[in-house]
Design a protein around this motif. Structure first.
Motif, PDB file in Angstrom:
ATOM      1  N   ARG A 207      20.773 -38.656  38.269  1.00 56.18           N
ATOM      2  CA  ARG A 207      21.698 -37.737  38.939  1.00 56.18           C
ATOM      3  C   ARG A 207      22.041 -36.533  38.088  1.00 56.18           C
ATOM      4  O   ARG A 207      21.954 -35.390  38.559  1.00 56.18           O
ATOM      5  CB  ARG A 207      22.975 -38.520  39.305  1.00 56.18           C
ATOM      6  N   LEU A 208      22.420 -36.779  36.837  1.00 55.77           N
ATOM      7  CA  LEU A 208      22.971 -35.686  36.022  1.00 55.77           C
ATOM      8  C   LEU A 208      21.901 -34.891  35.280  1.00 55.77           C
ATOM      9  O   LEU A 208      22.077 -33.698  35.042  1.00 55.77           O
ATOM     10  CB  LEU A 208      23.975 -36.245  35.002  1.00 55.77           C
ATOM     11  N   VAL A 209      20.822 -35.569  34.868  1.00 56.32           N
ATOM     12  CA  VAL A 209      19.763 -34.860  34.153  1.00 56.32           C
ATOM     13  C   VAL A 209      18.748 -34.281  35.139  1.00 56.32           C
ATOM     14  O   VAL A 209      18.436 -33.098  35.113  1.00 56.32           O
ATOM     15  CB  VAL A 209      19.048 -35.769  33.133  1.00 56.32           C
ATOM     16  N   GLU A 210      18.235 -35.173  35.989  1.00 62.64           N
ATOM     17  CA  GLU A 210      17.158 -34.735  36.869  1.00 62.64           C
ATOM     18  C   GLU A 210      17.648 -34.032  38.122  1.00 62.64           C
ATOM     19  O   GLU A 210      16.842 -33.472  38.865  1.00 62.64           O
ATOM     20  CB  GLU A 210      16.295 -35.941  37.267  1.00 62.64           C
ATOM     21  N   GLY A 211      18.953 -34.107  38.381  1.00 63.42           N
ATOM     22  CA  GLY A 211      19.502 -33.387  39.532  1.00 63.42           C
ATOM     23  C   GLY A 211      19.220 -34.038  40.867  1.00 63.42           C
ATOM     24  O   GLY A 211      19.335 -33.400  41.913  1.00 63.42           O
ATOM     25  N   MET A 212      18.858 -35.304  40.852  1.00 59.06           N
ATOM     26  CA  MET A 212      18.641 -36.005  42.126  1.00 59.06           C
ATOM     27  C   MET A 212      19.999 -36.386  42.723  1.00 59.06           C
ATOM     28  O   MET A 212      20.955 -36.656  42.001  1.00 59.06           O
ATOM     29  CB  MET A 212      17.808 -37.272  41.894  1.00 59.06           C
ATOM     30  N   THR A 213      20.078 -36.408  44.033  1.00 65.09           N
ATOM     31  CA  THR A 213      21.319 -36.855  44.665  1.00 65.09           C
ATOM     32  C   THR A 213      21.282 -38.382  44.808  1.00 65.09           C
ATOM     33  O   THR A 213      20.226 -39.009  44.687  1.00 65.09           O
ATOM     34  CB  THR A 213      21.482 -36.255  46.064  1.00 65.09           C
TER      35      THR A 213
ATOM     36  N   ALA B 109       7.936 -37.108  40.260  1.00 64.42           N
ATOM     37  CA  ALA B 109       7.897 -36.871  38.814  1.00 64.42           C
ATOM     38  C   ALA B 109       9.289 -36.932  38.193  1.00 64.42           C
ATOM     39  O   ALA B 109       9.477 -37.453  37.091  1.00 64.42           O
ATOM     40  CB  ALA B 109       7.236 -35.528  38.521  1.00 64.42           C
ATOM     41  N   ARG B 110      10.297 -36.390  38.913  1.00 58.41           N
ATOM     42  CA  ARG B 110      11.668 -36.416  38.372  1.00 58.41           C
ATOM     43  C   ARG B 110      12.141 -37.851  38.178  1.00 58.41           C
ATOM     44  O   ARG B 110      12.831 -38.174  37.207  1.00 58.41           O
ATOM     45  CB  ARG B 110      12.623 -35.725  39.337  1.00 58.41           C
TER      46      ARG B 110
ATOM     47  N   ARG C 197      15.841 -31.724  31.567  1.00 55.22           N
ATOM     48  CA  ARG C 197      15.309 -32.016  32.890  1.00 55.22           C
ATOM     49  C   ARG C 197      13.794 -31.924  32.900  1.00 55.22           C
ATOM     50  O   ARG C 197      13.192 -31.116  32.164  1.00 55.22           O
ATOM     51  CB  ARG C 197      15.902 -31.035  33.899  1.00 55.22           C
TER      52      ARG C 197
ATOM     53  N   HIS D 216      10.403 -39.260  35.114  1.00 55.19           N
ATOM     54  CA  HIS D 216      10.912 -38.601  33.905  1.00 55.19           C
ATOM     55  C   HIS D 216      12.303 -39.115  33.564  1.00 55.19           C
ATOM     56  O   HIS D 216      12.626 -39.385  32.408  1.00 55.19           O
ATOM     57  CB  HIS D 216      10.924 -37.092  34.129  1.00 55.19           C
TER      58      HIS D 216
ATOM     59  N   TRP E 164      28.095 -38.169  44.268  1.00 52.87           N
ATOM     60  CA  TRP E 164      27.134 -38.841  45.136  1.00 52.87           C
ATOM     61  C   TRP E 164      26.050 -37.869  45.593  1.00 52.87           C
ATOM     62  O   TRP E 164      24.872 -38.104  45.434  1.00 52.87           O
ATOM     63  CB  TRP E 164      27.869 -39.453  46.325  1.00 52.87           C
TER      64      TRP E 164
ATOM     65  N   ARG F  46      26.698 -34.086  45.722  1.00 51.74           N
ATOM     66  CA  ARG F  46      27.204 -32.721  45.531  1.00 51.74           C
ATOM     67  C   ARG F  46      27.997 -32.234  46.745  1.00 51.74           C
ATOM     68  O   ARG F  46      28.162 -31.026  46.922  1.00 51.74           O
ATOM     69  CB  ARG F  46      26.077 -31.729  45.219  1.00 51.74           C
TER      70      ARG F  46
ATOM     71  N   HIS G  73      13.284 -37.421  24.550  1.00 54.94           N
ATOM     72  CA  HIS G  73      12.978 -36.420  25.575  1.00 54.94           C
ATOM     73  C   HIS G  73      11.611 -35.797  25.343  1.00 54.94           C
ATOM     74  O   HIS G  73      10.996 -35.276  26.271  1.00 54.94           O
ATOM     75  CB  HIS G  73      14.073 -35.344  25.628  1.00 54.94           C
TER      76      HIS G  73
ATOM     77  N   PRO H 115       7.720 -36.624  28.977  1.00 60.81           N
ATOM     78  CA  PRO H 115       6.644 -36.024  29.780  1.00 60.81           C
ATOM     79  C   PRO H 115       5.322 -36.784  29.667  1.00 60.81           C
ATOM     80  O   PRO H 115       4.580 -36.905  30.644  1.00 60.81           O
ATOM     81  CB  PRO H 115       6.509 -34.607  29.215  1.00 60.81           C
TER      82      PRO H 115
END
Lengths: 313, 215
Positions: free
Chosen positions: B167-173, B67-68, A35, B71, A14, A16, B80, B84
């Protein structure tokens, strides 16, 4: 409607939060190359365009004339998320900063300040690096024995875990395992270190694994014995051992001389009840089946697990 | 085989407490503490209002913040290497149309819907669904592994693949995803977890198939 199963409790998924989910962590690292990367603004593109052409030509010439060594699996993380793939044999050194390296399907390393590492590449089926001096922290999600660290005094083989290694150029240092297992090996001497335990490294090879929360009296006795390896120190060690320290005592049975094995086997049987069909005398001779069964009695996992890697006893 | 390997997941999840005095080895990948989502949304609202008045710097900031999201949405549909470009297209369209947006708070969902429409249009035009074009620069193993996992993510229903890619690619929570696409946190959480269950089965199924073929 709310779901209340194990997955929903996964705070790491959710936000981290909570304990790190290693599968998710591995997926995040694997997917990181895809990314979003912020693009430079348009005017920067134009300004650097000419420089880029010259740089590309220079790189091409270097590639033709220098013929760089083969690429390894390891990529060095640099600023702004860019990664540079390291060559086999390439050295990486840190001064007052850390460096992160990552290999797909293997794991992630953090080389701590004042440390030196060399990328070795594949040795057999194991991806190897050499920690020449300093310390590194490893988070490995590849299969057991997929990754190993060569040290001046031993080889550390990952069996699935998170750990920290420290070594000076003479081979003195330590290994601390935070999650999973690591095996240390030099010649015929092996040590299996579970999570929550540490092991010293000396010029002549790995020391004895000891749980970090063992009594200080016992840990001091282990240090004394590792230095002198004399009967008096062994007696003090065995006397100070509690049932949880049986793993340490097992290693003495495995590698000690005849007198040490006899003393250690007797004490082991006091700390951990042996199966009915295992005699202390067989254990004292370091007979392989007895060692196996004694290990099983520690309830740390069957020795069949070790056979998927390699064992010397 | 007898005496199966200790579950790596169990072993690794069992104890991950930081050693006293030492930073947790994985702390580097955790988000720095951020202001509450409400505060961020309020800031975004102010930026949107400023952008609608012609403030280019405010729009740049919105670009940086969203942007994330765009993307990640692009990766649900496109390769991929195309993602962009879609990000740039979407923000260009948003820049041209931002004065039409009635509610500044709806910026994120509005932007996301532009991205999905454009991605679908592009997909129909190009009829591209696989990640194997020949003209790409040489890929390294890291990218190949990443693309394999992305392919598995894209096989999931979109309601799962989109939040999982974010979540997993862009690292957003999860809270960021919910705030930016305009869904409730509970809904995003359920979709993340259901999606993760399906993804695990797919990835394990892939291993099982690989093991079968090597016997």
């Amino acid at each position: 409607m709310q779901e209340r199963d194990d997955e929903m409790k996964n705070d790491y998924l959710w936000d981290r939060g909570g304990p790190v989910d290693m599968e998710l962590f591995a997926l995040e690292r694997t997917l990181k190359p895809l990314r979003h990367r912020p693009r430079p603004s348009r005017w920067k593109h134009v300004a650097w365009g000419a420089v880029g052409v010259v740089a590309a030509a220079a790189i091409l010439l270097c590639v033709i004339f220098l013929r760089p060594a083969e690429e390894s699996l390891w990529a060095l993380e640099q600023n702004k998320g860019e990664a540079r793939v390291l060559r086999k044999g390439e050295r990486v050194q840190t001064s007052n900063a850390e460096l992160d390296l990552e290999a797909p399907g293997v794991g992630w390393l953090r080389l701590e300040p004042n440390s030196g590492l060399r990328v070795l590449g594949e040795r057999g089926e194991t991806e190897r690096v050499a920690l020449e001096y300093g310390s590194l922290r490893a988070v490995i999600w590849g299969p057991p024995a997929k990754f190993g660290v060569e040290l001046p005094s031993a080889t550390a083989v990952d069996l699935g875990c998170i750990y920290r290694l420290e070594s000076n150029r003479n081979g003195n240092g330590s290994l601390s395992v935070e999650v999973g297992w690591v095996a240390l090996q030099k010649d015929q001497v092996e040590a299996f270190i579970p999570h929550g335990a540490s092991c010293t490294l000396r010029r002549n090879g790995p020391g004895l694994p000891v749980y970090d929360d063992s009594a200080e009296e016992f840990r001091q006795a282990v240090r004394d014995y590792e230095v002198k390896e004399a009967t008096a120190q062994l007696q003090a060690l065995l006397q100070a051992a509690s049932p949880r320290d049986a793993i340490t005592v097992w290693h003495i049975v495995q590698r000690g001389n005849a007198d040490a094995r006899r003393m250690a086997a007797t004490r082991f049987a006091e700390l951990t009840p042996l199966p009915a069909d295992v005699k202390v005398t067989d254990l004292a001779r370091a007979e392989s089946t007895a060692l196996d069964r004694a290990w099983d009695a520690l309830d740390l996992g069957s020795t069949d697990w070790w056979r998927t890697w390699k064992q010397n006893w | 085989m007898p005496g199966s390997l200790p579950s790596r997941k169990t072993a690794m999840q069992s104890t991950l407490t930081a050693t006293t005095g030492l930073e947790h080895p994985l702390a580097v990948d955790r988000m720095h503490p951020t202001p509450a989502m409400d505060t961020l949304l309020a800031q975004d609202e102010a930026l949107v209002l400023a952008a609608q008045s012609g403030d280019g710097a405010a729009f740049d900031k919105l670009h940086e913040r969203y942007a994330r999201l765009i993307h990640g949405i692009a990766l649900v549909y496109l390769s991929h290497t195309d993602a962009p470009d879609l990000v740039q297209d979407v923000f260009l369209a948003a820049f041209q149309k931002i004065r039409e947006l009635k509610s500044a708070r709806a910026f994120g969902p509005w932007l996301a819907s532009i991205a999905r429409r454009r991605a679908v249009d592009l997909l129909r035009t190009r009829k591209t669904t696989v990640e194997l074009p020949d003209h790409l620069p040489v890929r390294d193993r890291r990218t190949d592994e990443a693309l394999a996992v992305l392919a598995a993510l894209r096989e999931l229903p979109q309601c799962y693949s989109e939040p999982l890619i974010l979540r997993l690619v862009e690292g957003m929570t999860g809270p960021e995803i919910a705030a930016q696409i305009g869904m409730t946190p509970d809904s995003v959480r359920v979709n993340l977890h259901r999606g993760m269950k399906l993804l695990r089965k797919r990835l394990e199924g892939g291993e099982a198939c690989k093991n079968e073929t090597t016997k």
